[in-house]
Design a protein around this motif. Structure first.
Motif: not given
Length: 61
Positions: A22-33, A39-43
């Motif tokens: 879920x974190x990876x999906x949400x963060x990939x939808x941001x400008x971070x891509x 980044x979802x792993x260390x978070x």
């Protein structure tokens, strides 16, 4: 009443599998891509540490 000894480990396993996705999906939808996915792993590690420390402190009071 008998307590289940597997409730905690099963819940933890499901969360360890579902939350990073879920974190990876949400963060990939941001400008971070793609960087957001990485980044979802260390978070997740940081969140797990915070939860573990909180659980430890709660149990040892």
């Amino acid at each position: 009443m008998q307590r289940s000894l597997t409730k905690g480990p099963i819940t933890g396993s499901i969360l360890l599998f579902a939350l990073p996705l879920m974190r990876a999906y949400l963060l990939s939808a941001t400008p971070l891509g793609v960087t957001g996915i990485w980044l979802s792993v260390p978070i997740g590690w940081a969140l797990a540490d915070i939860i573990g420390i909180g659980y430890y402190l709660k149990k040892n009071r």
